[in-house]
Design a protein around this motif. Structure first.
Motif, PDB file in Angstrom:
ATOM      1  N   GLY A   1      -2.554   8.575   4.536  1.00 21.80           N
ATOM      2  CA  GLY A   1      -1.472   7.987   5.306  1.00 21.80           C
ATOM      3  C   GLY A   1      -1.761   7.825   6.784  1.00 21.80           C
ATOM      4  O   GLY A   1      -0.844   7.551   7.562  1.00 21.80           O
ATOM      5  N   PHE A   2      -3.027   7.969   7.171  1.00 22.76           N
ATOM      6  CA  PHE A   2      -3.416   7.798   8.581  1.00 22.76           C
ATOM      7  C   PHE A   2      -2.546   8.636   9.520  1.00 22.76           C
ATOM      8  O   PHE A   2      -2.115   8.149  10.576  1.00 22.76           O
ATOM      9  CB  PHE A   2      -3.374   6.322   8.991  1.00 22.76           C
ATOM     10  CG  PHE A   2      -4.510   5.515   8.436  1.00 22.76           C
ATOM     11  CD1 PHE A   2      -5.815   5.791   8.796  1.00 22.76           C
ATOM     12  CD2 PHE A   2      -4.276   4.490   7.534  1.00 22.76           C
ATOM     13  CE1 PHE A   2      -6.874   5.047   8.274  1.00 22.76           C
ATOM     14  CE2 PHE A   2      -5.321   3.749   6.999  1.00 22.76           C
ATOM     15  CZ  PHE A   2      -6.627   4.030   7.369  1.00 22.76           C
TER      16      PHE A   2
ATOM     17  N   LEU B   1     -12.675   5.918   5.929  1.00 21.83           N
ATOM     18  CA  LEU B   1     -11.491   5.073   6.118  1.00 21.83           C
ATOM     19  C   LEU B   1     -10.626   5.044   4.863  1.00 21.83           C
ATOM     20  O   LEU B   1      -9.384   5.089   4.950  1.00 21.83           O
ATOM     21  CB  LEU B   1     -11.918   3.662   6.504  1.00 21.83           C
ATOM     22  CG  LEU B   1     -12.481   3.489   7.916  1.00 21.83           C
ATOM     23  CD1 LEU B   1     -13.070   2.099   8.094  1.00 21.83           C
ATOM     24  CD2 LEU B   1     -11.401   3.748   8.960  1.00 21.83           C
ATOM     25  N   ALA B   2     -11.264   4.982   3.697  1.00 21.24           N
ATOM     26  CA  ALA B   2     -10.495   4.979   2.444  1.00 21.24           C
ATOM     27  C   ALA B   2      -9.740   6.294   2.265  1.00 21.24           C
ATOM     28  O   ALA B   2      -8.564   6.312   1.855  1.00 21.24           O
ATOM     29  CB  ALA B   2     -11.439   4.739   1.263  1.00 21.24           C
ATOM     30  N   TYR B   3     -10.393   7.406   2.571  1.00 20.24           N
ATOM     31  CA  TYR B   3      -9.733   8.708   2.478  1.00 20.24           C
ATOM     32  C   TYR B   3      -8.587   8.797   3.486  1.00 20.24           C
ATOM     33  O   TYR B   3      -7.511   9.324   3.190  1.00 20.24           O
ATOM     34  CB  TYR B   3     -10.765   9.808   2.727  1.00 20.24           C
ATOM     35  CG  TYR B   3     -10.342  11.185   2.270  1.00 20.24           C
ATOM     36  CD1 TYR B   3      -9.220  11.389   1.487  1.00 20.24           C
ATOM     37  CD2 TYR B   3     -11.103  12.304   2.610  1.00 20.24           C
ATOM     38  CE1 TYR B   3      -8.848  12.655   1.061  1.00 20.24           C
ATOM     39  CE2 TYR B   3     -10.744  13.575   2.196  1.00 20.24           C
ATOM     40  CZ  TYR B   3      -9.616  13.743   1.426  1.00 20.24           C
ATOM     41  OH  TYR B   3      -9.252  14.988   1.015  1.00 20.24           O
TER      42      TYR B   3
ATOM     43  N   TRP C   1      -6.822   6.323   4.546  1.00 23.37           N
ATOM     44  CA  TRP C   1      -5.705   5.516   4.034  1.00 23.37           C
ATOM     45  C   TRP C   1      -4.916   6.298   2.991  1.00 23.37           C
ATOM     46  O   TRP C   1      -3.686   6.268   2.977  1.00 23.37           O
ATOM     47  CB  TRP C   1      -6.235   4.218   3.436  1.00 23.37           C
ATOM     48  CG  TRP C   1      -5.154   3.376   2.830  1.00 23.37           C
ATOM     49  CD1 TRP C   1      -4.282   2.550   3.477  1.00 23.37           C
ATOM     50  CD2 TRP C   1      -4.805   3.319   1.446  1.00 23.37           C
ATOM     51  NE1 TRP C   1      -3.416   1.969   2.585  1.00 23.37           N
ATOM     52  CE2 TRP C   1      -3.715   2.426   1.325  1.00 23.37           C
ATOM     53  CE3 TRP C   1      -5.311   3.919   0.296  1.00 23.37           C
ATOM     54  CZ2 TRP C   1      -3.129   2.122   0.097  1.00 23.37           C
ATOM     55  CZ3 TRP C   1      -4.720   3.621  -0.921  1.00 23.37           C
ATOM     56  CH2 TRP C   1      -3.644   2.729  -1.012  1.00 23.37           C
TER      57      TRP C   1
ATOM     58  N   ARG D   1       0.560   4.209  -2.826  1.00 22.12           N
ATOM     59  CA  ARG D   1       0.207   5.589  -2.464  1.00 22.12           C
ATOM     60  C   ARG D   1       1.232   6.576  -3.020  1.00 22.12           C
ATOM     61  O   ARG D   1       0.879   7.653  -3.503  1.00 22.12           O
ATOM     62  CB  ARG D   1       0.118   5.693  -0.947  1.00 22.12           C
ATOM     63  CG  ARG D   1      -0.260   7.062  -0.432  1.00 22.12           C
ATOM     64  CD  ARG D   1      -0.591   7.011   1.046  1.00 22.12           C
ATOM     65  NE  ARG D   1      -0.724   8.347   1.610  1.00 22.12           N
ATOM     66  CZ  ARG D   1       0.146   8.902   2.434  1.00 22.12           C
ATOM     67  NH1 ARG D   1       1.205   8.223   2.839  1.00 22.12           N
ATOM     68  NH2 ARG D   1      -0.037  10.132   2.869  1.00 22.12           N
TER      69      ARG D   1
ATOM     70  N   GLY E   1       0.801  -1.222   0.000  1.00 20.13           N
ATOM     71  CA  GLY E   1       0.000   0.000   0.000  1.00 20.13           C
ATOM     72  C   GLY E   1       0.828   1.262   0.000  1.00 20.13           C
ATOM     73  O   GLY E   1       0.478   2.244  -0.658  1.00 20.13           O
TER      74      GLY E   1
ATOM     75  N   GLN F   1      -6.349  10.397  12.028  1.00 21.02           N
ATOM     76  CA  GLN F   1      -6.801   9.426  13.020  1.00 21.02           C
ATOM     77  C   GLN F   1      -7.838  10.045  13.946  1.00 21.02           C
ATOM     78  O   GLN F   1      -8.866   9.424  14.260  1.00 21.02           O
ATOM     79  CB  GLN F   1      -5.612   8.912  13.828  1.00 21.02           C
ATOM     80  CG  GLN F   1      -4.614   8.103  13.039  1.00 21.02           C
ATOM     81  CD  GLN F   1      -3.383   7.738  13.862  1.00 21.02           C
ATOM     82  OE1 GLN F   1      -3.414   7.730  15.087  1.00 21.02           O
ATOM     83  NE2 GLN F   1      -2.284   7.447  13.184  1.00 21.02           N
TER      84      GLN F   1
END
Length: 741
Positions: free
Chosen positions: A278-279, A271-273, A275, A178, A174, A284
Motif C-alpha cells: 500500500g505504499f 516496487l511490486a512489494y 504496491w 489488494r 488496484g 516509501q
C-alpha cells in the motif's frame, strides 16, 4: 557537499523540536535567503535555511488542513473514498477516507473514522456517511508518545465516529484487488497464522492479536511483522543475488550484461512489494533507499557508502518533511547508519554467523539512546530473538509467503506453500513467546538531557573498532542508565499525577520512598489504557514498584487497566470498594473506613460508605495530607454518598478536590462543595464524551464556590506538588507546534 547535505537534513529535522512555527509570511523570505546563499561559501547555511523553511511551510499546510475549532464535535454528511485496508477489531471498523466532498465547506482532505458495529468495507469503495468529527487530539501524559504528532505526520485532519452511512460506489482497480487478496490470505489454512501472513504480504496487521503484539514488543521483533525497509531490501537483495549467482555459474546469457539486469529486477521486485503493502510511509522510505543503493551499486560505488545514505535521507525529508515526527523514521535511518559504522573500514572478512551476531549486538546497543529518547521499550531478549528470527523471516518466510501468494490462483500449489509459511510462523511465535516469558521488554525511566548525552556517547565509544583510544570509557558513561537520577519528593511532601486517560481515572501519589496508584484507567476491548498509558507513564516518571493499588470500585473506566498494571508492575497490596467484582487474579482486599497510615511524613486515610447500594456508592475515598495541604480523591460517589461522607469523621476541608464521578450531575452537591472549600477542582474525562461530563450545573456550583477548574481533557495530565502550596501544572502547557491550532 556532504556538509551541505547534512545541513539540509538538520534544517528539516529541526521542525520536530519547535514549540511554535514561525509566521507563514516570513518563511518565503527565509527560503529565498537560503537559495541566495547556495552558490557562495555559505552553502551549508543556505541548505539549512532552505530545509527549515520548506519543513515549516509543509507543517503550516498540514495544520491548515485540520478541522477548525468551530466545527469540532459536529456531525456532517460527507462522501469519500476508503483508502488503505480497513481494520476490523472487536466489532469496530476503522479506516481512512480521502477525496472528501460535502455540502459543508472547510472539511479536511483526510479523515480517520471508526464505525462501531459497521458493515464490511473494502479499500477503494466510496461511502456517504454521517460522521461526528473531532479535531486531532490525543492524551498528553509523561510518556512521550504523542498521538497528535502521529496524526499530523500522516496528515490526518480529523478523526470521528460514524452514525450512519451507505455505499455509493463499489471498489475497483488496484485498491480493490489488494483488499481481495487480503481476504484470500486470511481465508487460507496457514496453521493459525493467516493474520501474520497478511501482515507480511499486504501490510495488514489487523489479524495480529494484542497478545501477538506484546510478544513482538517484548522480543524486539515488531519490525519483522510490519512491511519495513528490511523486507523490501531483503527481497531486492534476493532478486539481485539470484541474477548474480546465475552469472557466476555461467548460466546467464553472455551477450546480456548481468549487473543492469540484476539492479532492474531488484527495483521492480521492490516496487511490486511496495504496491502490495500500500505504499505506506515506511515502505516509501525503503523504496527510496533501495533505489539509491541500486543506483550506487550500478554507477557510483567508488563514492563510498555514506553518500547514498545522505542522499536517501535528504530525499525522504524533502518528499515528506513531517516524517521526522514518526519514530520509525529515526529508527530506520539510524539502524542503517549504525551498520555502516560497524562494518565499514574494518579489516578482514567475517563468517555469515559472526556478521549476523555483530549486526544484532550493534543494533541492540546503538539504538538504545534513540529508544530512550522516544520512550520506546527496550527488549533485553531482542539480540537473541533477532539472531534467528531475522534470517528466518527475511530469507525463508517472506519469500515463501510471496511465492505462495503468487501461486494462489494455481489450484493445489499456492495454498500448500502458504501452509508451510504459516507453520514456520507458528514455530517462530512459539519461540518468541518463550523468550518473552523469560525476559519481557524493559521500559527505562526518562533521563535528563545530560544523562542521555552521556549514555549516547558511551554507546558510540563501545561501537567503535577495537584499538580506538578511550573506548573502554564507554562503559563508565552508561552508569546513568543503570542508576538514573531520581527526582523524588522531599520528606513531608507528595507528588500527585492525575493522568490523562480519557473517560476514566488514574492518579499516582508518590512520596519520598513509596508509590500509590488510585485507579488504573479504562479498558475498551483490546485497547487497554493501563498498558498503553498508565504503566509507561509510571516508568517514565521513574516509579519502579507500587506499594498499594487502590481501585475505587469495579467499573471498567476505573479498574479496566488494573490487570495490565499488576502484570507489569505488581503492587504489594490491592484495595477496592468492590473487591468481589474484580478479577480474582488481583487478590483485592475490601476498603476499610478509618484505615490510616503514614509514608515519609505524608498521611493517608480511607473511607467507604456503610450504606452503599451500588458500585458508584461503594467507591473507596482517599484523603492525602502533606505539610497541611490536602487532596481528596472521591471515585464515583453520588449525592447520597456525599451526605454520608459529610456525616463521617474524615476531615473534608481540602485544598484540592477530585470532582466526583467526572463531574456528573448526580454528584457534587452544593453542600459537599462548600464543605470541602477546595480552591482547585480536578476533572478527569474525555473531550466530547457521550455523558456530557462535566455537567454545566456542576461547573456553576464549583465556580460559585470559588473553585478553579482543572480539566485533563483541556490541560492534559495534571501535576500537583502536595505540601509545597504551588500552582498546578498541566502538560499541555508545554508548547508543541502541532498543538497550537
Amino acid at each position: 557537499m556532504r556538509t551541505a547535505m547534512l545541513a539540509l537534513a538538520a534544517g528539516v529535522l529541526l521542525l520536530r523540536f519547535l514549540p511554535q512555527l514561525p509566521p507563514a509570511s516570513v518563511l518565503p523570505l527565509v527560503l529565498v535567503a537560503g537559495l541566495v546563499l547556495l552558490p557562495f561559501r555559505w552553502q551549508a547555511i543556505g541548505c539549512f535555511l532552505c530545509g527549515f523553511a520548506w519543513a515549516c511551510l509543509c507543517a503550516h499546510g498540514a495544520l491548515d488542513d485540520r478541522l477548525s475549532t468551530e466545527l469540532d464535535g459536529r456531525t456532517f454528511w460527507l462522501e469519500g473514498k476508503v483508502t488503505g485496508l480497513p481494520d476490523v477489531r472487536d466489532g469496530v471498523v476503522r479506516f481512512e477516507l480521502i477525496d472528501i466532498t460535502s455540502r459543508h465547506g472547510g472539511l479536511p482532505s483526510r479523515l480517520r473514522l471508526a464505525w462501531y458495529g459497521g458493515p464490511v468495507m473494502q479499500a477503494g469503495e466510496r461511502w456517504r456517511v454521517a460522521a461526528k468529527l473531532k479535531r486531532p487530539r490525543g492524551l498528553v501524559n509523561p510518556h512521550p508518545f504523542d498521538y497528535e504528532a502521529w496524526l499530523l505526520a500522516r496528515q490526518i485532519g480529523a478523526s470521528g465516529t460514524i452514525k450512519a452511512g451507505e455505499r455509493v460506489a463499489a471498489a475497483e482497480g488496484g485498491l480493490a484487488w489488494r483488499d481481495q487478496l487480503r481476504q484470500r490470505l486470511l481465508a487460507v489454512d496457514a496453521q493459525g497464522r493467516s493474520g501474520a501472513l497478511a501482515a507480511l504480504v499486504v501490510g495488514d496487521d489487523s489479524g495480529l492479536s494484542t497478545a501477538d503484539w506484546r510478544v513482538l514488543q517484548d522480543t524486539g521483533t515488531v519490525h519483522l511483522m510490519v512491511i519495513s525497509g528490511q523486507h523490501v531490501g531483503m527481497l531486492a537483495g534476493l532478486l539481485y543475488g539470484l541474477v548474480a549467482l546465475l552469472a557466476r555459474w555461467g548460466l546467464w546469457p553472455r551477450g546480456v550484461a548481468w549487473l543492469p539486469c540484476a539492479c532492474s529486477l531488484a527495483l521492480v521486485g521492490a516496487l511490486a512489494y511496495g504496491w502490495l503493502a500500500g505504499f505506506e510511509v515506511p515502505v516509501q522510505r525503503a523504496l527510496v533507499m533501495v533505489a539509491l543503493v541500486l543506483l550506487w551499486r550500478l554507477r557510483y560505488r567508488h563514492l563510498g557508502v555514506w553518500l547514498p545514505l545522505l542522499i536517501a535521507l535528504d530525499a525522504v525529508l524533502l518528499l515528506d518533511p513531517l516524517v521526522g515526527l514518526q519514530s520509525g523514521f529515526w529508527l530506520s535511518f539510524l539502524a542503517v547508519a549504525l551498520l555502516a559504522l560497524v562494518f565499514r573500514g574494518r579489516l578482514g572478512s567475517l563468517s555469515w554467523w559472526r556478521t549476523l551476531g555483530r549486526a544484532q549486538w550493534s543494533m541492540a546497543l546503538g539504538l538504545l539512546p534513540i529508544l530512550l529518547a522516544l520512550g520506546l521499550p527496550v527488549s533485553l531478549s531482542g539480540p537473541i530473538a533477532n539472531l534467528f528470527a531475522v534470517p528466518l523471516v527475511s530469507a525463508v518466510i517472506v519469500p515463501f509467503s510471496l511465492l505462495g501468494t503468487t501461486l494462489l490462483w494455481v489450484p493445489g500449489i499456492g495454498e500448500p506453500v502458504l501452509w508451510v509459511a504459516g507453520g514456520l510462523l507458528a514455530v517462530l511465535f512459539d519461540a518468541l513467546q518463550w523468550l518473552a516469558g523469560w525476559q519481557p521488554a524493559w521500559l527505562p525511566a526518562s533521563l535528563p538531557l545530560w544523562s542521555w548525552l552521556l549514555v549516547a556517547l558511551g554507546m558510540l565509544l563501545i561501537l567503535l573498532p577495537s584499538g580506538v583510544p578511550f573506548r573502554a570509557l564507554g562503559l563508565m558513561f552508561l552508569l546513568p542508565l543503570l542508576f538514573p537520577p531520581a527526582d523524588k519528593p522531599a520528606t513531608g511532601q507528595a507528588e500527585i499525577w492525575l493522568f490523562d486517560v480519557g473517560q476514566g481515572l488514574a492518579v499516582l501519589i508518590r512520596t519520598r520512598e513509596h508509590a500509590l496508584l488510585y485507579d488504573a484507567g479504562p479498558r475498551y476491548g483490546d485497547f487497554d489504557i493501563g498498558e498503553r498509558v498508565v504503566w509507561p507513564s509510571l516508568r517514565t516518571l521513574g516509579v519502579s514498584g507500587l506499594d498499594l493499588l487502590i481501585l475505587s470500585h469495579a467499573d471498567s473506566d476505573h479498574a479496566g487497566g488494573a490487570s495490565a498494571i499488576q502484570r507489569h508492575m505488581p503492587a504489594d497490596r490491592v484495595v477496592s470498594g468492590e473487591p468481589e467484582s474484580l478479577p480474582a487474579s488481583l487478590n483485592a482486599e475490601l476498603c476499610r473506613s478509618g484505615d490510616v497510615w503514614e509514608w515519609d511524613q505524608v498521611s493517608f486515610m480511607l473511607w467507604q460508605s456503610p450504606q452503599a447500594k451500588d458500585g458508584n456508592q461503594s467507591s473507596c475515598v482517599l484523603l492525602i495530607e502533606a505539610n497541611g495541604e490536602r487532596l481528596l480523591l472521591t471515585g464515583d460517589i453520588d449525592v447520597q454518598t456525599e451526605q454520608a461522607l459529610l456525616s463521617s469523621t474524615m476531615p473534608l476541608d481540602v485544598e484540592w478536590l477530585l470532582v466526583p464521578h467526572h463531574g456528573s450531575r448526580s454528584s457534587s452537591s452544593t453542600a459537599f462543595i462548600e464543605a470541602t472549600g477546595a480552591g482547585g477542582a480536578l476533572i478527569s474525562r474525555s473531550l466530547h464524551n457521550a455523558f456530557g461530563h462535566p455537567h454545566p450545573e456542576v461547573v456553576r456550583r464549583l465556580q460559585a464556590a470559588g473553585a478553579q477548574l482543572h480539566d485533563t481533557a483541556e490541560q492534559g495530565a495534571l501535576r500537583i506538588r502536595l505540601g509545597r502550596y504551588e500552582p498546578i501544572r498541566g502538560l499541555r502547557a508545554e508548547r508543541r507546534f502541532w498543538r497550537e491550532k
